[in-house]
Scaffold this motif. Structure first.
Motif, PDB file in Angstrom:
ATOM      1  N   PRO A  82     -20.763-111.392   4.964  1.00  0.00           N
ATOM      2  CA  PRO A  82     -20.650-111.648   3.523  1.00  0.00           C
ATOM      3  C   PRO A  82     -19.199-111.539   3.055  1.00  0.00           C
ATOM      4  CG  PRO A  82     -22.305-109.967   4.008  1.00  0.00           C
ATOM      5  CD  PRO A  82     -21.509-110.150   5.238  1.00  0.00           C
ATOM      6  N   VAL A  83     -18.762-112.493   2.271  1.00  0.00           N
ATOM      7  CA  VAL A  83     -17.424-112.457   1.680  1.00  0.00           C
ATOM      8  C   VAL A  83     -17.515-112.931   0.234  1.00  0.00           C
ATOM      9  CG1 VAL A  83     -16.186-112.880   3.850  1.00  0.00           C
ATOM     10  CG2 VAL A  83     -16.888-114.816   2.439  1.00  0.00           C
ATOM     11  N   THR A  84     -16.529-112.541  -0.553  1.00  0.00           N
ATOM     12  CA  THR A  84     -16.379-113.075  -1.895  1.00  0.00           C
ATOM     13  C   THR A  84     -15.140-113.958  -1.899  1.00  0.00           C
ATOM     14  OG1 THR A  84     -17.455-111.207  -2.983  1.00  0.00           O
ATOM     15  CG2 THR A  84     -15.971-112.537  -4.324  1.00  0.00           C
ATOM     16  N   LEU A  85     -15.336-115.238  -2.173  1.00  0.00           N
ATOM     17  CA  LEU A  85     -14.244-116.198  -2.185  1.00  0.00           C
ATOM     18  C   LEU A  85     -13.642-116.285  -3.586  1.00  0.00           C
ATOM     19  CD1 LEU A  85     -15.918-119.049  -0.095  1.00  0.00           C
ATOM     20  CD2 LEU A  85     -14.276-117.340   0.696  1.00  0.00           C
ATOM     21  N   GLN A  86     -12.329-116.328  -3.645  1.00  0.00           N
ATOM     22  CA  GLN A  86     -11.620-116.469  -4.900  1.00  0.00           C
ATOM     23  C   GLN A  86     -11.148-117.914  -5.072  1.00  0.00           C
ATOM     24  OE1 GLN A  86     -11.718-113.952  -6.902  1.00  0.00           O
ATOM     25  NE2 GLN A  86     -12.542-112.533  -5.364  1.00  0.00           N
ATOM     26  N   VAL A  87     -10.870-118.295  -6.317  1.00  0.00           N
ATOM     27  CA  VAL A  87     -10.429-119.659  -6.602  1.00  0.00           C
ATOM     28  C   VAL A  87      -9.187-119.992  -5.782  1.00  0.00           C
ATOM     29  CG1 VAL A  87      -9.528-121.199  -8.394  1.00  0.00           C
ATOM     30  CG2 VAL A  87     -11.411-119.628  -8.911  1.00  0.00           C
ATOM     31  N   ARG A  88      -9.236-121.174  -5.133  1.00  0.00           N
ATOM     32  CA  ARG A  88      -8.170-121.736  -4.305  1.00  0.00           C
ATOM     33  C   ARG A  88      -8.055-121.088  -2.935  1.00  0.00           C
ATOM     34  NH1 ARG A  88      -5.561-125.656  -6.936  1.00  0.00           N
ATOM     35  NH2 ARG A  88      -5.489-125.614  -9.217  1.00  0.00           N
ATOM     36  N   ASP A  89      -8.936-120.186  -2.566  1.00  0.00           N
ATOM     37  CA  ASP A  89      -8.958-119.721  -1.176  1.00  0.00           C
ATOM     38  C   ASP A  89      -9.139-120.931  -0.259  1.00  0.00           C
ATOM     39  OD1 ASP A  89      -8.582-117.089  -1.733  1.00  0.00           O
ATOM     40  OD2 ASP A  89     -10.631-116.447  -1.249  1.00  0.00           O
ATOM     41  N   GLN A  90      -8.285-121.049   0.734  1.00  0.00           N
ATOM     42  CA  GLN A  90      -8.320-122.196   1.645  1.00  0.00           C
ATOM     43  C   GLN A  90      -9.259-121.873   2.809  1.00  0.00           C
ATOM     44  OE1 GLN A  90      -5.601-124.632   0.938  1.00  0.00           O
ATOM     45  NE2 GLN A  90      -6.701-126.148   2.140  1.00  0.00           N
ATOM     46  N   LEU A  91     -10.276-122.720   3.018  1.00  0.00           N
ATOM     47  CA  LEU A  91     -11.235-122.494   4.095  1.00  0.00           C
ATOM     48  C   LEU A  91     -10.833-123.243   5.360  1.00  0.00           C
ATOM     49  CD1 LEU A  91     -14.577-122.573   2.099  1.00  0.00           C
ATOM     50  CD2 LEU A  91     -12.941-120.722   2.430  1.00  0.00           C
ATOM     51  N   TYR A  92     -10.295-124.427   5.200  1.00  0.00           N
ATOM     52  CA  TYR A  92      -9.608-125.084   6.314  1.00  0.00           C
ATOM     53  C   TYR A  92      -8.632-126.100   5.748  1.00  0.00           C
ATOM     54  CZ  TYR A  92     -13.291-128.723   5.809  1.00  0.00           C
ATOM     55  OH  TYR A  92     -14.162-129.686   5.331  1.00  0.00           O
ATOM     56  N   ARG A  93      -7.613-126.404   6.554  1.00  0.00           N
ATOM     57  CA  ARG A  93      -6.556-127.305   6.131  1.00  0.00           C
ATOM     58  C   ARG A  93      -6.637-128.631   6.874  1.00  0.00           C
ATOM     59  NH1 ARG A  93      -2.866-124.569   3.107  1.00  0.00           N
ATOM     60  NH2 ARG A  93      -2.949-122.292   3.224  1.00  0.00           N
ATOM     61  N   ARG A  94      -6.088-129.627   6.255  1.00  0.00           N
ATOM     62  CA  ARG A  94      -6.023-130.956   6.848  1.00  0.00           C
ATOM     63  C   ARG A  94      -5.435-130.887   8.259  1.00  0.00           C
ATOM     64  NH1 ARG A  94      -2.178-135.681   4.203  1.00  0.00           N
ATOM     65  NH2 ARG A  94      -2.500-137.285   5.792  1.00  0.00           N
ATOM     66  N   ASP A  95      -6.203-131.395   9.212  1.00  0.00           N
ATOM     67  CA  ASP A  95      -5.809-131.460  10.624  1.00  0.00           C
ATOM     68  C   ASP A  95      -5.663-130.089  11.278  1.00  0.00           C
ATOM     69  OD1 ASP A  95      -5.775-134.252  10.487  1.00  0.00           O
ATOM     70  OD2 ASP A  95      -3.669-134.285   9.870  1.00  0.00           O
ATOM     71  N   GLY A  96      -6.086-129.033  10.573  1.00  0.00           N
ATOM     72  CA  GLY A  96      -6.052-127.693  11.162  1.00  0.00           C
ATOM     73  C   GLY A  96      -7.412-127.321  11.737  1.00  0.00           C
ATOM     74  N   ASP A  97      -7.433-126.372  12.653  1.00  0.00           N
ATOM     75  CA  ASP A  97      -8.694-125.939  13.251  1.00  0.00           C
ATOM     76  C   ASP A  97      -9.640-125.377  12.194  1.00  0.00           C
ATOM     77  OD1 ASP A  97      -7.819-126.651  15.762  1.00  0.00           O
ATOM     78  OD2 ASP A  97      -7.172-124.626  16.311  1.00  0.00           O
ATOM     79  N   ILE A  98     -10.909-125.711  12.325  1.00  0.00           N
ATOM     80  CA  ILE A  98     -11.952-125.135  11.474  1.00  0.00           C
ATOM     81  C   ILE A  98     -12.514-123.939  12.231  1.00  0.00           C
ATOM     82  CG2 ILE A  98     -14.123-125.543  10.267  1.00  0.00           C
ATOM     83  CD1 ILE A  98     -13.419-128.516  10.213  1.00  0.00           C
ATOM     84  N   ASP A  99     -12.028-122.749  11.896  1.00  0.00           N
ATOM     85  CA  ASP A  99     -12.377-121.545  12.648  1.00  0.00           C
ATOM     86  C   ASP A  99     -13.710-120.934  12.226  1.00  0.00           C
ATOM     87  OD1 ASP A  99      -9.954-121.533  14.151  1.00  0.00           O
ATOM     88  OD2 ASP A  99      -8.917-120.729  12.401  1.00  0.00           O
ATOM     89  N   ALA A 100     -14.166-121.297  11.037  1.00  0.00           N
ATOM     90  CA  ALA A 100     -15.416-120.714  10.533  1.00  0.00           C
ATOM     91  C   ALA A 100     -16.034-121.671   9.532  1.00  0.00           C
ATOM     92  CB  ALA A 100     -15.159-119.355   9.883  1.00  0.00           C
ATOM     93  N   VAL A 101     -17.349-121.559   9.361  1.00  0.00           N
ATOM     94  CA  VAL A 101     -18.047-122.311   8.325  1.00  0.00           C
ATOM     95  C   VAL A 101     -18.565-121.309   7.299  1.00  0.00           C
ATOM     96  CG1 VAL A 101     -18.695-124.135   9.932  1.00  0.00           C
ATOM     97  CG2 VAL A 101     -20.300-122.266   9.506  1.00  0.00           C
ATOM     98  N   TYR A 102     -18.793-121.798   6.065  1.00  0.00           N
ATOM     99  CA  TYR A 102     -19.191-120.919   4.973  1.00  0.00           C
ATOM    100  C   TYR A 102     -20.436-121.466   4.296  1.00  0.00           C
ATOM    101  CZ  TYR A 102     -14.621-118.727   5.474  1.00  0.00           C
ATOM    102  OH  TYR A 102     -13.523-118.056   5.963  1.00  0.00           O
ATOM    103  N   PHE A 103     -21.428-120.597   4.120  1.00  0.00           N
ATOM    104  CA  PHE A 103     -22.647-120.926   3.390  1.00  0.00           C
ATOM    105  C   PHE A 103     -22.516-120.324   1.981  1.00  0.00           C
ATOM    106  CE2 PHE A 103     -23.773-120.769   7.852  1.00  0.00           C
ATOM    107  CZ  PHE A 103     -24.644-121.843   8.035  1.00  0.00           C
ATOM    108  N   PRO A 104     -22.162-121.109   0.964  1.00  0.00           N
ATOM    109  CA  PRO A 104     -22.018-120.554  -0.386  1.00  0.00           C
ATOM    110  C   PRO A 104     -23.340-119.995  -0.911  1.00  0.00           C
ATOM    111  CG  PRO A 104     -20.975-122.713  -0.237  1.00  0.00           C
ATOM    112  CD  PRO A 104     -21.796-122.535   1.009  1.00  0.00           C
TER     113      PRO A 104
END
Length: 266
Positions: free
Chosen positions: A46-68
């Motif tokens: 469980p995490v609390t995401l704040q506005v503009r938290d970056q989950l993945y970047r263009r052409d960067g590795d997707i290290d985790a997925v998030y279920f809102p």
């Protein structure tokens, strides 16, 4: 991006509040058989995401997925020298990082938190191990992929054919559904970025909706006052996407007489 438990991420991804809703408000997790959810649960953080938290970047590795659970994520496309354009949003009906499920390690898009809220973080490696069993999650992600295809294609038509006021009403309704409340934090600058218009245009449109008694806007907070008439002001794209979510079984049918796909607090 590193998973949120990396020390550099602790300040941006705070532990989930203890008084938040059931994590299975997320409709993919809710649809999992109890036995399968219990097997997956130890890997979910469980995490609390704040506005503009970056989950993945263009052409960067997707290290985790998030279920809102009760926040909203935004997927945006960037063209060199031009402002980013929102191409899709993810809420309690879905999961971020869909390219991972489809076999990719990266994405040409950026994904970040649009409206703050809680989510369940699942490292990509754990997702892939879990999917190797070919259980119910595999089928649910296939169905969710279909809804994302519809959302993406509908957004293309919406941005081309519908007025800013219609698109704004649609966006506010979708956010209300996903947050599960009539009130949420949202600045005009951010809404303008999501709609692809200038701040002055957002001020004008928000003012019209407020004068009509559909919303109330004050100090960066939006309150949906009259969801039924806001629904009437929105373009039909809202109904198209909601209908597809219901058709594949990811969003429950609305109660009799309801005009939107989700009532806050459900």
């Amino acid at each position: 991006m590193t998973p949120p438990d990396h020390p550099r991420e602790e300040a941006r991804h705070a532990p989930r509040r203890r008084d938040t809703e059931d994590p299975r408000r997320n409709l993919i997790l809710r649809a999992l058989p109890d036995e399968e959810y219990e097997r997956l649960r130890p890997a979910l953080r469980p995490v609390t995401l704040q506005v503009r938290d970056q989950l993945y970047r263009r052409d960067g590795d997707i290290d985790a997925v998030y279920f809102p659970v009760d926040g909203v994520l935004s997927v945006v496309a960037s063209v060199d020298g031009e402002p980013a354009v929102e191409v899709a949003t993810v809420g309690y009906e879905g999961v971020s990082g869909l390219p991972v499920f489809l076999g990719a390690a990266t994405s040409p898009h950026d994904c970040f938190c649009q409206v703050a809220g809680d989510a369940l973080c699942l490292p990509t490696a754990d997702l892939r191990r879990f999917l190797s069993d070919d259980g119910a999650l595999h089928d649910l992600l296939h169905r969710y992929t279909q809804t994302m295809v519809v959302q993406l294609s509908q957004n293309v038509a919406c941005n081309r054919l519908h007025s800013t006021e219609e698109r704004c009403a649609r966006w506010l309704l979708q956010t209300r559904d996903r947050v599960g409340a009539n009130e949420f934090q949202l600045t005009q600058d951010f809404l303008g970025q999501m709609l692809g218009v200038r701040r002055g245009t957002v001020s004008l449109v928000a003012g019209l909706l407020q004068q009509a008694g559909l919303i109330r806007y004050s100090r960066g907070r939006i309150t949906v006052v009259d969801p039924e008439h806001l629904h009437e002001a929105a373009c039909e794209c809202y109904d198209v996407v909601q209908a597809e979510n219901r058709r594949v079984g990811l969003v429950p049918e609305p109660p009799d007489g309801a005009t939107t796909g989700h009532s806050p607090g459900d």
